[in-house]
Design a protein around this motif. Structure first.
Motif, PDB file in Angstrom:
ATOM      1  N   GLY A   1       0.784  -1.040   0.060  1.00  0.00           N
ATOM      2  CA  GLY A   1       0.119   0.149   0.060  1.00  0.00           C
ATOM      3  C   GLY A   1       0.890   1.248  -0.023  1.00  0.00           C
ATOM      4  N   MET A   2       2.373   0.981  -0.336  1.00  0.00           N
ATOM      5  CA  MET A   2       2.934   2.284  -0.116  1.00  0.00           C
ATOM      6  C   MET A   2       2.771   3.176  -1.562  1.00  0.00           C
ATOM      7  SD  MET A   2       4.561   2.257   2.558  1.00  0.00           S
ATOM      8  CE  MET A   2       5.817   3.451   2.413  1.00  0.00           C
ATOM      9  N   THR A   3       3.163   4.349  -1.387  1.00  0.00           N
ATOM     10  CA  THR A   3       2.969   5.598  -2.058  1.00  0.00           C
ATOM     11  C   THR A   3       4.158   6.595  -1.847  1.00  0.00           C
ATOM     12  OG1 THR A   3       1.397   6.885  -1.347  1.00  0.00           O
ATOM     13  CG2 THR A   3       0.461   5.358  -2.839  1.00  0.00           C
ATOM     14  N   ALA A   4       4.469   7.641  -2.689  1.00  0.00           N
ATOM     15  CA  ALA A   4       5.216   8.522  -2.284  1.00  0.00           C
ATOM     16  C   ALA A   4       5.184   9.402  -1.163  1.00  0.00           C
ATOM     17  CB  ALA A   4       5.606   9.229  -3.634  1.00  0.00           C
ATOM     18  N   ALA A   5       3.778   9.605  -1.143  1.00  0.00           N
ATOM     19  CA  ALA A   5       2.866  10.350  -0.009  1.00  0.00           C
ATOM     20  C   ALA A   5       3.239   9.660   1.188  1.00  0.00           C
ATOM     21  CB  ALA A   5       1.542  10.781  -0.331  1.00  0.00           C
ATOM     22  N   LYS A   6       2.569   8.498   1.188  1.00  0.00           N
ATOM     23  CA  LYS A   6       2.723   7.754   2.343  1.00  0.00           C
ATOM     24  C   LYS A   6       4.253   7.341   2.928  1.00  0.00           C
ATOM     25  CE  LYS A   6      -1.618   5.033   1.757  1.00  0.00           C
ATOM     26  NZ  LYS A   6      -1.897   3.965   1.198  1.00  0.00           N
ATOM     27  N   ALA A   7       5.053   7.386   2.219  1.00  0.00           N
ATOM     28  CA  ALA A   7       6.712   7.213   2.731  1.00  0.00           C
ATOM     29  C   ALA A   7       7.173   8.358   3.336  1.00  0.00           C
ATOM     30  CB  ALA A   7       7.525   6.751   1.225  1.00  0.00           C
ATOM     31  N   GLN A   8       6.555   9.490   2.630  1.00  0.00           N
ATOM     32  CA  GLN A   8       7.046  10.846   3.285  1.00  0.00           C
ATOM     33  C   GLN A   8       6.378  11.115   4.359  1.00  0.00           C
ATOM     34  OE1 GLN A   8       5.890  14.208   0.381  1.00  0.00           O
ATOM     35  NE2 GLN A   8       7.641  15.548   1.498  1.00  0.00           N
ATOM     36  N   ARG A   9       5.138  10.856   4.588  1.00  0.00           N
ATOM     37  CA  ARG A   9       4.305  10.908   5.892  1.00  0.00           C
ATOM     38  C   ARG A   9       5.102  10.092   7.050  1.00  0.00           C
ATOM     39  NH1 ARG A   9      -0.350  11.094   2.907  1.00  0.00           N
ATOM     40  NH2 ARG A   9      -0.963   9.137   3.259  1.00  0.00           N
ATOM     41  N   MET A  10       5.473   8.793   6.599  1.00  0.00           N
ATOM     42  CA  MET A  10       6.094   8.135   7.395  1.00  0.00           C
ATOM     43  C   MET A  10       7.499   8.475   7.702  1.00  0.00           C
ATOM     44  SD  MET A  10       5.036   4.274   5.907  1.00  0.00           S
ATOM     45  CE  MET A  10       6.172   3.667   7.035  1.00  0.00           C
ATOM     46  N   ASN A  11       8.252   9.103   6.893  1.00  0.00           N
ATOM     47  CA  ASN A  11       9.563   9.555   6.677  1.00  0.00           C
ATOM     48  C   ASN A  11      10.521   8.271   7.107  1.00  0.00           C
ATOM     49  OD1 ASN A  11      11.763  11.276   7.024  1.00  0.00           O
ATOM     50  ND2 ASN A  11      11.879  11.475   9.288  1.00  0.00           N
ATOM     51  N   TRP A  12       9.992   7.633   5.721  1.00  0.00           N
ATOM     52  CA  TRP A  12      10.832   6.208   5.599  1.00  0.00           C
ATOM     53  C   TRP A  12      11.546   6.298   4.325  1.00  0.00           C
ATOM     54  CZ3 TRP A  12      12.018   3.015   9.305  1.00  0.00           C
ATOM     55  CH2 TRP A  12      12.514   1.822   8.983  1.00  0.00           C
ATOM     56  N   PRO A  13      12.792   6.313   4.115  1.00  0.00           N
ATOM     57  CA  PRO A  13      13.516   6.368   2.996  1.00  0.00           C
ATOM     58  C   PRO A  13      13.331   5.456   1.977  1.00  0.00           C
ATOM     59  CG  PRO A  13      14.880   5.674   4.613  1.00  0.00           C
ATOM     60  CD  PRO A  13      13.576   5.779   5.411  1.00  0.00           C
ATOM     61  N   ARG A  14      13.228   4.107   2.298  1.00  0.00           N
ATOM     62  CA  ARG A  14      13.246   3.130   1.260  1.00  0.00           C
ATOM     63  C   ARG A  14      11.773   2.259   1.459  1.00  0.00           C
ATOM     64  NH1 ARG A  14      18.656   1.400   3.703  1.00  0.00           N
ATOM     65  NH2 ARG A  14      20.066   2.288   2.055  1.00  0.00           N
ATOM     66  N   TRP A  15      11.205   2.215   0.093  1.00  0.00           N
ATOM     67  CA  TRP A  15       9.938   1.674   0.119  1.00  0.00           C
ATOM     68  C   TRP A  15       9.923   1.063  -1.262  1.00  0.00           C
ATOM     69  CZ3 TRP A  15       6.292   3.941  -3.346  1.00  0.00           C
ATOM     70  CH2 TRP A  15       6.666   5.201  -3.858  1.00  0.00           C
ATOM     71  N   ALA A  16       8.924   0.215  -1.397  1.00  0.00           N
ATOM     72  CA  ALA A  16       8.519  -0.350  -2.658  1.00  0.00           C
ATOM     73  C   ALA A  16       7.276  -0.406  -2.990  1.00  0.00           C
ATOM     74  CB  ALA A  16       9.052  -2.046  -2.551  1.00  0.00           C
ATOM     75  N   ALA A  17       6.886  -0.584  -4.315  1.00  0.00           N
ATOM     76  CA  ALA A  17       5.220  -0.836  -4.717  1.00  0.00           C
ATOM     77  C   ALA A  17       4.908  -1.193  -5.937  1.00  0.00           C
ATOM     78  CB  ALA A  17       4.715   0.703  -4.595  1.00  0.00           C
ATOM     79  N   ILE A  18       3.882  -1.722  -6.128  1.00  0.00           N
ATOM     80  CA  ILE A  18       3.341  -2.334  -7.463  1.00  0.00           C
ATOM     81  C   ILE A  18       2.479  -1.259  -8.039  1.00  0.00           C
ATOM     82  CG2 ILE A  18       1.799  -4.171  -8.569  1.00  0.00           C
ATOM     83  CD1 ILE A  18       2.793  -6.001  -6.100  1.00  0.00           C
ATOM     84  N   ASP A  19       1.330  -1.108  -7.496  1.00  0.00           N
ATOM     85  CA  ASP A  19       0.375   0.045  -7.745  1.00  0.00           C
ATOM     86  C   ASP A  19       0.825   1.436  -7.726  1.00  0.00           C
ATOM     87  OD1 ASP A  19      -1.215  -2.083  -8.687  1.00  0.00           O
ATOM     88  OD2 ASP A  19      -2.492  -1.980  -6.657  1.00  0.00           O
ATOM     89  N   GLY A  20       1.686   1.485  -6.642  1.00  0.00           N
ATOM     90  CA  GLY A  20       1.959   2.974  -6.163  1.00  0.00           C
ATOM     91  C   GLY A  20       2.943   3.421  -7.051  1.00  0.00           C
ATOM     92  N   LEU A  21       3.727   2.719  -8.106  1.00  0.00           N
ATOM     93  CA  LEU A  21       4.531   3.274  -9.030  1.00  0.00           C
ATOM     94  C   LEU A  21       4.365   2.877 -10.399  1.00  0.00           C
ATOM     95  CD1 LEU A  21       7.805   2.332  -7.201  1.00  0.00           C
ATOM     96  CD2 LEU A  21       7.097   4.533  -7.365  1.00  0.00           C
ATOM     97  N   SER A  22       3.070   2.354 -10.425  1.00  0.00           N
ATOM     98  CA  SER A  22       2.661   2.001 -11.934  1.00  0.00           C
ATOM     99  C   SER A  22       1.812   3.002 -12.574  1.00  0.00           C
ATOM    100  CB  SER A  22       2.068   0.405 -11.909  1.00  0.00           C
ATOM    101  OG  SER A  22       2.976  -0.555 -11.247  1.00  0.00           O
TER     102      SER A  22
END
Length: 185
Positions: free
Chosen positions: A164-185
């Motif tokens: 369920g990761m997206t750029a906005a969620k990663a930023q809100r979490m302040n988490w630098p490393r993340w991966a996605a299927i739908d969130g990057l497609s």
């Protein structure tokens, strides 16, 4: 990462922050998604829905695009398969890839027991999921931010947030490393 380079250690820099995972549902847009990723991102090729010959043919097309844009390419499967396909690494559960022989080793985990197994297996990074609700596994209970951070802080290897990761969620979490299927497609 070239085939002859040693695998990354958890305390070295160089592990991409952003990872795109392939899936049957994002397949039609993968060429565009790989082109749009920042240079030096990571691509995890899964494509479990394809028969072996078709899976390899699709991999070759996507690998060329990913490499052209400076992305690391990791394949879900065995280290033998990853070497045969000239991938930079291997992805899967700790028990499926106990030894990666110089390949980048990305291990999946969903709880503390699997994190310990990933660390013991020598994971270069752990994809911890699902952080949030996801279409990939709608029945899975999301970890949520708090539980995700608790688990991530105990791991020895770097953690890549997935689910369920997206750029906005990663930023809100302040988490630098993340991966996605739908969130990057």
């Amino acid at each position: 990462m070239a085939q002859n380079q040693p695998r990354l250690k958890s305390d070295e820099s160089g592990l991409p922050d952003l990872w795109l995972l392939s899936d049957a549902r994002n397949d039609p847009g993968l060429e565009q998604a790989l082109t749009a990723l920042p240079k030096g991102s990571g691509f995890i090729y899964r494509h479990y829905h394809l028969e072996p010959a078709a899976r390899y043919a699709r991999f070759q097309i996507l690998q060329r695009i990913a490499q052209k844009h400076g992305h690391l390419v990791v394949v879900s499967g065995s280290p033998v398969l990853a070497r045969k396909w000239q991938a930079d690494g291997v992805y899967g559960a700790a028990e499926r890839i106990p030894a990666a022989g110089g390949l980048l080793k990305l291990v999946t985990a969903h709880d503390w027991t699997e994190i310990v197994a990933a660390d013991r297996a020598g994971a270069d990074a752990i994809l911890l999921s699902p952080v949030f609700a996801t279409r990939s596994h709608p029945e899975a209970k999301p970890l949520g931010r708090v539980r995700f951070r608790m688990l991530a802080q105990k791991a020895k290897a770097p953690i890549i947030a997935l689910g369920g990761m997206t750029a906005a969620k990663a930023q809100r979490m302040n988490w630098p490393r993340w991966a996605a299927i739908d969130g990057l497609s």
